[in-house]
Design a protein around this motif. Structure first.
Motif, mmCIF file in Angstrom:
data_model
loop_
_atom_site.group_PDB
_atom_site.id
_atom_site.type_symbol
_atom_site.label_atom_id
_atom_site.label_comp_id
_atom_site.label_asym_id
_atom_site.label_seq_id
_atom_site.Cartn_x
_atom_site.Cartn_y
_atom_site.Cartn_z
ATOM 1 N N ILE A 242 -42.042 66.789 53.754
ATOM 2 C CA ILE A 242 -41.825 66.222 55.083
ATOM 3 C C ILE A 242 -42.838 66.810 56.063
ATOM 4 N N ALA A 243 -43.119 68.108 55.919
ATOM 5 C CA ALA A 243 -44.112 68.756 56.785
ATOM 6 C C ALA A 243 -45.485 68.111 56.600
ATOM 7 N N ILE A 244 -45.835 67.811 55.364
ATOM 8 C CA ILE A 244 -47.132 67.184 55.075
ATOM 9 C C ILE A 244 -47.221 65.822 55.749
ATOM 10 N N ILE A 245 -46.153 65.050 55.680
ATOM 11 C CA ILE A 245 -46.143 63.713 56.266
ATOM 12 C C ILE A 245 -46.181 63.770 57.792
ATOM 13 N N SER A 246 -45.524 64.780 58.362
ATOM 14 C CA SER A 246 -45.422 64.862 59.819
ATOM 15 C C SER A 246 -46.737 65.241 60.479
ATOM 16 N N PHE A 247 -47.629 65.931 59.733
ATOM 17 C CA PHE A 247 -48.944 66.330 60.246
ATOM 18 C C PHE A 247 -48.865 67.406 61.332
#
Length: 388
Positions: A242-247
């Motif tokens: 989720i952190a990766i997707i949120s940027f």
């Protein structure tokens, strides 16, 4: 539609209101530390990856800027100046997980248990990363990465890294008590805000939209809340993704962590999400530029493993100690501006911030920041503006 947009915006603004004084306090403390402690000898302090060097790397990281991009740039500077590669990676991890402003935000928006988990989890991540570095990669990969780091490819925070690792004049007392010292503090204070306001703003906006617009049923399905044991495991694996997707990175992901926690993500999953700011796509791309594609891929892999491992161990340890919060209080997302200690502290730190901004503007701060944003070879090797 207008009401929904206003609901999301008001939620974001209220979260900013709740954390402004904590952010300002953390940035002020970071600025004072930057002026008081010289880092120009940092590479000599980190000659290897023994326990003493690793503890020094964590300590130096904890008193550095919380900006992920600045931490990565400083780590590269350590490598270029002859410091140990593994210790440099540990430094950047500590700079994004052990800084005061991050702990304050977690305490204010989540709970003290999350702040403690962040501290404990950082040591766990370091242990996993060091073990993986000593177990899997050949010396050839690190040599290639170190050689690649010597190239003149620049990153977005190389100027800040050069300034942070530049020489300081005089002793720490002299620097803090002199007019030049407080001018330097104003520069670092404003730089901290300038580096992180986008991440903070994006994090708050996304948190407001998620909190206002996404129904509970979606989170329940995504987090597998109908299967408690599986939800814990899945949450820990999902958190970094989720952190990766949120940027978003650094302290910008704390407002998102609030929404994830209150929507049902497991304690270890939220911890793993917060740990994961060093593997978002922009940061991985910087690794590629600094160290080459192979090392960038390797760093992504070992950091993800370390973040998941730390999240799992934090979940187990805090569960056994009965320290996992039982209440998922949503009060932080309920807009309620009132005159209380938060309001008083916000007013105090607003005035302090205003004074520091005026000093920054009157002392050539804007010109200094423009120079930092155009790094040249000398800056990248640490020859840059020195603060008294």
């Amino acid at each position: 539609m207008v009401n929904q947009i206003w609901h999301a915006m008001s939620m974001s603004l209220y979260m900013l209101w709740s954390i402004f004084w904590g952010l300002s306090l953390g940035f002020l403390f970071s600025a004072i530390i930057e002026v008081a402690i010289s880092k120009n000898q940092m590479s000599k302090l980190l000659p290897d990856s023994r326990v003493t060097s690793l503890l020094k790397a964590m300590s130096l990281g904890a008193i550095s800027s919380s900006c992920s991009y600045a931490a990565v740039a400083m780590a590269r500077s350590i490598v270029r100046k002859g410091g140990d590669f593994v210790s440099a990676m540990v430094f950047q991890l500590a700079a994004t997980n052990l800084v005061l402003e991050l702990m304050i935000l977690m305490w204010l928006l989540l709970s003290w248990q999350f702040a403690v988990a962040e501290f404990v989890g950082s040591f766990i991540m370091v242990a996993i990363i060091v073990a993986l570095f000593h177990t899997f990669p050949g010396k050839g990969l690190k040599k290639q990465a170190i050689h690649h780091a010597e190239s003149d490819v620049s990153g977005p925070m190389d100027g800040h890294a050069a300034m942070s690792m530049g020489q300081r004049e005089g002793g720490w007392k002299e620097r803090l008590l002199s007019p030049k010292g407080w001018t330097a503090i104003s520069h670092y204070f404003v730089m901290n805000w300038s580096m992180l306001w986008k991440d903070i703003g994006v994090g708050l906006l996304i948190a407001g939209m998620l909190g206002a617009w996404v129904p509970k049923d979606f989170w329940s399905s995504l987090f597998l809340l109908g299967h408690p044991t599986l939800a814990v495991v899945w949450g820990i694996l999902l958190g970094p993704l989720i952190a990766i997707i949120s940027f978003t990175c650094s302290i910008g992901n704390i407002p998102l962590a609030v929404i994830l926690w209150h929507s049902g993500l497991s304690f270890g999953g939220v911890a793993a999400f917060i740990f994961a700011d060093l593997i978002i796509p922009p940061i991985i791309n910087i690794y590629r530029k600094y160290y080459g594609a192979k090392m960038a891929a390797y760093l992504f892999a070992i950091f993800y493993i370390a973040m998941v491992g730390a999240g799992a161990l934090v979940q187990i340890i805090f569960s056994l100690l009965g320290m996992i919060p039982q209440q998922r209080d949503m009060s932080i997302t309920q807009v309620n501006f009132e005159l209380n200690y938060t309001a008083v502290l916000n007013i105090i730190f607003f005035l302090i911030s205003l004074i520091l901004i005026v000093v920054f503007l009157k002392s050539g701060g804007p010109a200094m920041m423009k120079m930092m944003n155009k790094p040249n070879n000398k800056q990248q090797h640490g020859e840059t503006h020195h603060h008294g």
